[in-house]
Design a protein around this motif. Structure first.
Motif, PDB file in Angstrom:
ATOM      1  N   GLY A  30       0.801  -1.183  -0.149  1.00  0.00           N
ATOM      2  CA  GLY A  30       0.059  -0.056   0.065  1.00  0.00           C
ATOM      3  C   GLY A  30       0.834   1.374  -0.059  1.00  0.00           C
ATOM      4  N   ASN A  31       0.308   2.386  -0.466  1.00  0.00           N
ATOM      5  CA  ASN A  31       1.104   3.517  -0.427  1.00  0.00           C
ATOM      6  C   ASN A  31       0.003   4.751   0.049  1.00  0.00           C
ATOM      7  OD1 ASN A  31       1.032   6.206  -2.699  1.00  0.00           O
ATOM      8  ND2 ASN A  31       2.761   5.977  -1.334  1.00  0.00           N
ATOM      9  N   ASP A  32       0.682   5.556   0.578  1.00  0.00           N
ATOM     10  CA  ASP A  32       0.058   6.780   1.285  1.00  0.00           C
ATOM     11  C   ASP A  32       0.964   8.010   1.585  1.00  0.00           C
ATOM     12  OD1 ASP A  32      -3.190   7.621   1.536  1.00  0.00           O
ATOM     13  OD2 ASP A  32      -2.067   8.590   2.547  1.00  0.00           O
ATOM     14  N   ILE A  33       0.594   9.173   1.522  1.00  0.00           N
ATOM     15  CA  ILE A  33       1.280  10.189   1.960  1.00  0.00           C
ATOM     16  C   ILE A  33       1.128  10.551   3.188  1.00  0.00           C
ATOM     17  CG2 ILE A  33      -0.054  12.168   1.254  1.00  0.00           C
ATOM     18  CD1 ILE A  33       2.197  13.523   0.070  1.00  0.00           C
ATOM     19  N   ASP A  34       0.042   9.927   3.737  1.00  0.00           N
ATOM     20  CA  ASP A  34      -0.469  10.617   5.153  1.00  0.00           C
ATOM     21  C   ASP A  34       0.045   9.572   6.300  1.00  0.00           C
ATOM     22  OD1 ASP A  34      -1.717  10.917   7.428  1.00  0.00           O
ATOM     23  OD2 ASP A  34      -3.542  10.917   6.640  1.00  0.00           O
ATOM     24  N   PRO A  35       1.068  10.020   7.192  1.00  0.00           N
ATOM     25  CA  PRO A  35       1.745   9.314   8.137  1.00  0.00           C
ATOM     26  C   PRO A  35       0.889   8.570   9.148  1.00  0.00           C
ATOM     27  CG  PRO A  35       2.549  11.386   8.633  1.00  0.00           C
ATOM     28  CD  PRO A  35       1.430  11.695   7.205  1.00  0.00           C
ATOM     29  N   PHE A  36      -0.277   9.282   9.759  1.00  0.00           N
ATOM     30  CA  PHE A  36      -1.472   8.583  10.608  1.00  0.00           C
ATOM     31  C   PHE A  36      -1.930   7.608   9.671  1.00  0.00           C
ATOM     32  CE2 PHE A  36      -0.696  13.317  11.659  1.00  0.00           C
ATOM     33  CZ  PHE A  36      -0.101  12.824  13.130  1.00  0.00           C
ATOM     34  N   ALA A  37      -2.522   7.777   8.658  1.00  0.00           N
ATOM     35  CA  ALA A  37      -3.204   6.887   7.719  1.00  0.00           C
ATOM     36  C   ALA A  37      -2.311   5.547   7.660  1.00  0.00           C
ATOM     37  CB  ALA A  37      -3.927   7.246   6.630  1.00  0.00           C
ATOM     38  N   GLY A  38      -1.197   5.920   7.466  1.00  0.00           N
ATOM     39  CA  GLY A  38      -0.108   4.905   6.874  1.00  0.00           C
ATOM     40  C   GLY A  38      -0.083   4.006   8.464  1.00  0.00           C
ATOM     41  N   ALA A  39       0.031   4.555   9.585  1.00  0.00           N
ATOM     42  CA  ALA A  39       0.202   3.915  10.890  1.00  0.00           C
ATOM     43  C   ALA A  39      -0.788   2.718  11.023  1.00  0.00           C
ATOM     44  CB  ALA A  39       0.303   4.740  11.931  1.00  0.00           C
ATOM     45  N   THR A  40      -2.052   3.438  10.793  1.00  0.00           N
ATOM     46  CA  THR A  40      -3.310   2.681  10.948  1.00  0.00           C
ATOM     47  C   THR A  40      -3.198   1.400   9.850  1.00  0.00           C
ATOM     48  OG1 THR A  40      -4.621   4.122  11.522  1.00  0.00           O
ATOM     49  CG2 THR A  40      -5.693   2.522  10.759  1.00  0.00           C
ATOM     50  N   PHE A  41      -2.833   1.739   8.452  1.00  0.00           N
ATOM     51  CA  PHE A  41      -2.626   0.831   7.468  1.00  0.00           C
ATOM     52  C   PHE A  41      -1.495  -0.319   7.968  1.00  0.00           C
ATOM     53  CE2 PHE A  41      -0.704  -1.238   3.780  1.00  0.00           C
ATOM     54  CZ  PHE A  41      -1.936  -1.605   2.886  1.00  0.00           C
ATOM     55  N   VAL A  42      -0.534   0.133   8.406  1.00  0.00           N
ATOM     56  CA  VAL A  42       0.564  -0.876   8.811  1.00  0.00           C
ATOM     57  C   VAL A  42      -0.061  -1.889  10.076  1.00  0.00           C
ATOM     58  CG1 VAL A  42       2.819  -0.938   9.998  1.00  0.00           C
ATOM     59  CG2 VAL A  42       2.468   0.569   8.286  1.00  0.00           C
ATOM     60  N   ALA A  43      -0.782  -1.249  10.959  1.00  0.00           N
ATOM     61  CA  ALA A  43      -1.272  -2.025  11.887  1.00  0.00           C
ATOM     62  C   ALA A  43      -2.144  -2.968  11.725  1.00  0.00           C
ATOM     63  CB  ALA A  43      -1.697  -0.863  13.169  1.00  0.00           C
ATOM     64  N   THR A  44      -3.089  -2.723  10.502  1.00  0.00           N
ATOM     65  CA  THR A  44      -4.082  -3.384  10.112  1.00  0.00           C
ATOM     66  C   THR A  44      -3.811  -4.256   8.920  1.00  0.00           C
ATOM     67  OG1 THR A  44      -5.069  -1.610   9.075  1.00  0.00           O
ATOM     68  CG2 THR A  44      -5.843  -1.869  11.335  1.00  0.00           C
ATOM     69  N   HIS A  45      -2.742  -4.037   8.387  1.00  0.00           N
ATOM     70  CA  HIS A  45      -2.422  -4.919   7.188  1.00  0.00           C
ATOM     71  C   HIS A  45      -1.135  -5.394   7.258  1.00  0.00           C
ATOM     72  CE1 HIS A  45      -5.804  -2.587   5.813  1.00  0.00           C
ATOM     73  NE2 HIS A  45      -6.008  -3.428   4.851  1.00  0.00           N
ATOM     74  N   LYS A  46      -0.946  -6.274   8.200  1.00  0.00           N
ATOM     75  CA  LYS A  46       0.377  -6.756   8.651  1.00  0.00           C
ATOM     76  C   LYS A  46       1.143  -7.622   7.661  1.00  0.00           C
ATOM     77  CE  LYS A  46      -0.564  -6.603  13.728  1.00  0.00           C
ATOM     78  NZ  LYS A  46       0.016  -5.435  13.750  1.00  0.00           N
ATOM     79  N   GLU A  47       0.305  -8.058   6.596  1.00  0.00           N
ATOM     80  CA  GLU A  47       0.899  -8.851   5.741  1.00  0.00           C
ATOM     81  C   GLU A  47       1.420  -8.056   4.441  1.00  0.00           C
ATOM     82  OE1 GLU A  47      -3.232  -8.204   4.261  1.00  0.00           O
ATOM     83  OE2 GLU A  47      -2.211  -8.235   6.194  1.00  0.00           O
ATOM     84  N   ALA A  48       1.206  -6.586   4.467  1.00  0.00           N
ATOM     85  CA  ALA A  48       1.572  -5.923   3.251  1.00  0.00           C
ATOM     86  C   ALA A  48       2.662  -4.939   3.592  1.00  0.00           C
ATOM     87  CB  ALA A  48       0.123  -4.907   3.295  1.00  0.00           C
ATOM     88  N   TYR A  49       3.461  -4.483   2.359  1.00  0.00           N
ATOM     89  CA  TYR A  49       4.407  -3.503   2.692  1.00  0.00           C
ATOM     90  C   TYR A  49       4.000  -2.445   2.121  1.00  0.00           C
ATOM     91  CZ  TYR A  49       9.047  -2.275   2.069  1.00  0.00           C
ATOM     92  OH  TYR A  49      10.594  -1.451   2.265  1.00  0.00           O
ATOM     93  N   PHE A  50       4.584  -1.329   3.299  1.00  0.00           N
ATOM     94  CA  PHE A  50       3.902   0.120   2.978  1.00  0.00           C
ATOM     95  C   PHE A  50       4.868   0.649   2.723  1.00  0.00           C
ATOM     96  CE2 PHE A  50       2.772   4.175   5.128  1.00  0.00           C
ATOM     97  CZ  PHE A  50       1.901   4.549   4.218  1.00  0.00           C
ATOM     98  N   LEU A  51       4.628   1.758   1.715  1.00  0.00           N
ATOM     99  CA  LEU A  51       5.596   2.699   1.028  1.00  0.00           C
ATOM    100  C   LEU A  51       5.080   3.963   1.216  1.00  0.00           C
ATOM    101  CD1 LEU A  51       5.397   0.047  -0.892  1.00  0.00           C
ATOM    102  CD2 LEU A  51       7.057   1.397  -2.385  1.00  0.00           C
ATOM    103  N   GLU A  52       5.537   4.706   2.351  1.00  0.00           N
ATOM    104  CA  GLU A  52       4.865   5.933   2.594  1.00  0.00           C
ATOM    105  C   GLU A  52       5.596   7.110   1.939  1.00  0.00           C
ATOM    106  OE1 GLU A  52       5.371   9.155   6.418  1.00  0.00           O
ATOM    107  OE2 GLU A  52       5.164   7.124   6.936  1.00  0.00           O
ATOM    108  N   GLY A  53       4.800   8.113   1.605  1.00  0.00           N
ATOM    109  CA  GLY A  53       5.352   9.259   0.726  1.00  0.00           C
ATOM    110  C   GLY A  53       4.438   9.545  -0.472  1.00  0.00           C
ATOM    111  N   SER A  54       4.771  10.692  -1.194  1.00  0.00           N
ATOM    112  CA  SER A  54       4.180  11.115  -2.440  1.00  0.00           C
ATOM    113  C   SER A  54       4.087  10.071  -3.380  1.00  0.00           C
ATOM    114  CB  SER A  54       4.423  12.363  -2.896  1.00  0.00           C
ATOM    115  OG  SER A  54       3.958  12.736  -3.989  1.00  0.00           O
ATOM    116  N   ILE A  55       2.882   9.857  -4.051  1.00  0.00           N
ATOM    117  CA  ILE A  55       3.009   8.881  -5.293  1.00  0.00           C
ATOM    118  C   ILE A  55       3.896   9.386  -6.265  1.00  0.00           C
ATOM    119  CG2 ILE A  55       0.887   9.768  -6.451  1.00  0.00           C
ATOM    120  CD1 ILE A  55       1.887   6.070  -6.120  1.00  0.00           C
ATOM    121  N   ARG A  56       4.038  10.801  -6.479  1.00  0.00           N
ATOM    122  CA  ARG A  56       5.059  11.373  -7.320  1.00  0.00           C
ATOM    123  C   ARG A  56       6.210  10.961  -7.236  1.00  0.00           C
ATOM    124  NH1 ARG A  56       1.325  16.173  -6.418  1.00  0.00           N
ATOM    125  NH2 ARG A  56       0.170  16.127  -8.249  1.00  0.00           N
ATOM    126  N   ASP A  57       6.808  10.353  -6.050  1.00  0.00           N
ATOM    127  CA  ASP A  57       8.104  10.056  -5.767  1.00  0.00           C
ATOM    128  C   ASP A  57       8.541   8.740  -5.603  1.00  0.00           C
ATOM    129  OD1 ASP A  57       8.673  12.799  -5.091  1.00  0.00           O
ATOM    130  OD2 ASP A  57       8.346  12.688  -2.928  1.00  0.00           O
TER     131      ASP A  57
END
Length: 381
Positions: A30-57
């Motif tokens: 998963g990817n998102d620029i929002d660190p708080f949403a990212g923290a929720t995603f990481v906590a609830t999708h432990k099987e997924a790799y999270f790429l934090e930051g702007s999609i433009r990067d």
């Protein structure tokens, strides 16, 4: 048999991801620029790799490296580019808003991954913003990459979600299959619409500003909806009532279920609303009705914005209540400050709707497998 794979761009807290997982997908990134949403995603999708930051990067290669997939192997790329540029709640909406062009970044990643299926979700305003420029741009961009694509407006309440919510969904594939849309399950001639009572009536009562912390349920499940969302959870999380000023509490005491600002005595109205027409601001200071559906859950469940007053208690709804209305399971905990938790819930695709979309795609896949099996049997016969 391995589960089909999915990546979620602009994933937020992961509502669409959770729905696809419920349908049978393995969420690999998963990817998102929002660190708080990212923290929720990481906590609830432990099987997924999270790429934090702007999609433009980020490039498609970053997702391939993270997941170990090769170009063309991903089963489904999901995503909902930020919608504020198109939202009818944004009175300056239009193509001049830089967020209105993030769908091009989605298409750039599509070109680099070439997944079998695409799912993209947005507000209905995308169809009219810039005289439809973004909507037509999405369709044309997907077709140029070799995909068959269709778009429909789906209503959350038609799929058992206790909320009036309309979103445009794009579904596409490059493997020659027909686009299958989820069939309505609730409404006239079908199961009854899910109500606020079905969604919230088992949650503990709160006073204005009260934070229940991690607490127990107020009762056994009172509906199938509650039973489903409580599965896997033994406690209630994110259940804290925002603290509203005394004047707002006084206003609420005049508002019955289904009522609104029109029920507030004139002398108690905010100054700006004393000049309002009776036909204006129809949802402001609205109190929910137990036997109806919620208005659209937004990024702020603010009584000044809409009908977010609890049906019986003189307070606005909690993050957990908003999450229930969005069909998040109770074990799904939201991270970050409370204001950011509301943003995560309001921005999300209801998981129950995501599941229906995922099931429709997998149905199309299974129909193809059945056809090929029948053709093979026929050729051997």
């Amino acid at each position: 048999m391995n589960r089909p794979t999915a990546i979620d761009l602009f994933c937020g807290a992961g509502g669409l991801s959770e729905g696809l997982r419920q349908a049978g997908y393995s969420i690999v990134a998963g990817n998102d620029i929002d660190p708080f949403a990212g923290a929720t995603f990481v906590a609830t999708h432990k099987e997924a790799y999270f790429l934090e930051g702007s999609i433009r990067d980020l490039d498609a290669s970053d997702f391939l490296k993270a997941t170990g997939l090769k170009k063309g192997e991903l089963d489904c790329l999901a995503g909902g580019p930020p919608c504020q540029g198109y939202s009818v709640y944004n009175h300056q909406r239009g193509m001049h808003d830089e967020r209105s062009h993030l769908f091009r970044e989605y298409l750039r990643i599509v070109e680099g991954l070439m997944p079998k299926w695409l799912v993209m979700e947005n507000v209905t305003g995308i169809m009219s913003a810039g005289e439809g420029e973004a909507f037509q741009g999405v369709l044309a961009g997907i077709k140029e990459l070799g995909y068959n694509v269709e778009a429909q407006i789906l209503r959350a309440e038609d799929y058992g979600i206790p909320q009036e919510r309309r979103r445009v969904v794009f579904i596409a594939n490059r493997i020659g299959l027909p686009i299958v849309w989820p069939e309505r399950t609730h409404g006239e001639g079908l199961s009854p619409l899910t109500t606020i009572h079905d969604a919230l009536s088992d949650l503990p009562s709160l006073s204005n500003g009260e934070d229940a912390g991690v607490c127990g349920y107020a009762s056994e499940p009172k509906s199938d909806y509650q039973r489903e969302l409580r599965a896997g959870s033994n406690a209630v999380y994110n259940h804290a009532a925002p603290r509203l000023g005394a004047i707002n509490i006084e206003r609420m005491q005049h508002i019955p279920q289904g009522g609104s600002w029109r029920d507030i005595p004139f002398d108690l109205l905010p100054a700006g609303m004393k000049r309002a027409k009776r036909s204006d601001h129809t949802k402001r200071y609205g109190r929910m009705k137990w036997d109806e559906q919620s208005c659209t859950v937004l990024t702020k469940c603010d009584v000044h914005w809409g009908a977010y007053i609890h049906p019986e208690q003189d307070r606005s709804i909690t993050v957990r209540e908003a999450a229930r209305i969005q069909s998040f399971p109770d074990w799904f905990r939201f991270e970050g400050p409370r204001t950011e938790q509301y943003v995560q819930v309001g921005n999300a695709v209801p998981p129950m709707l995501g599941r229906k979309i995922g099931e429709a795609i997998l149905f199309a896949e299974s129909a193809l497998a059945d056809t090929r099996e029948n053709e093979l049997v026929a050729s051997l016969g």
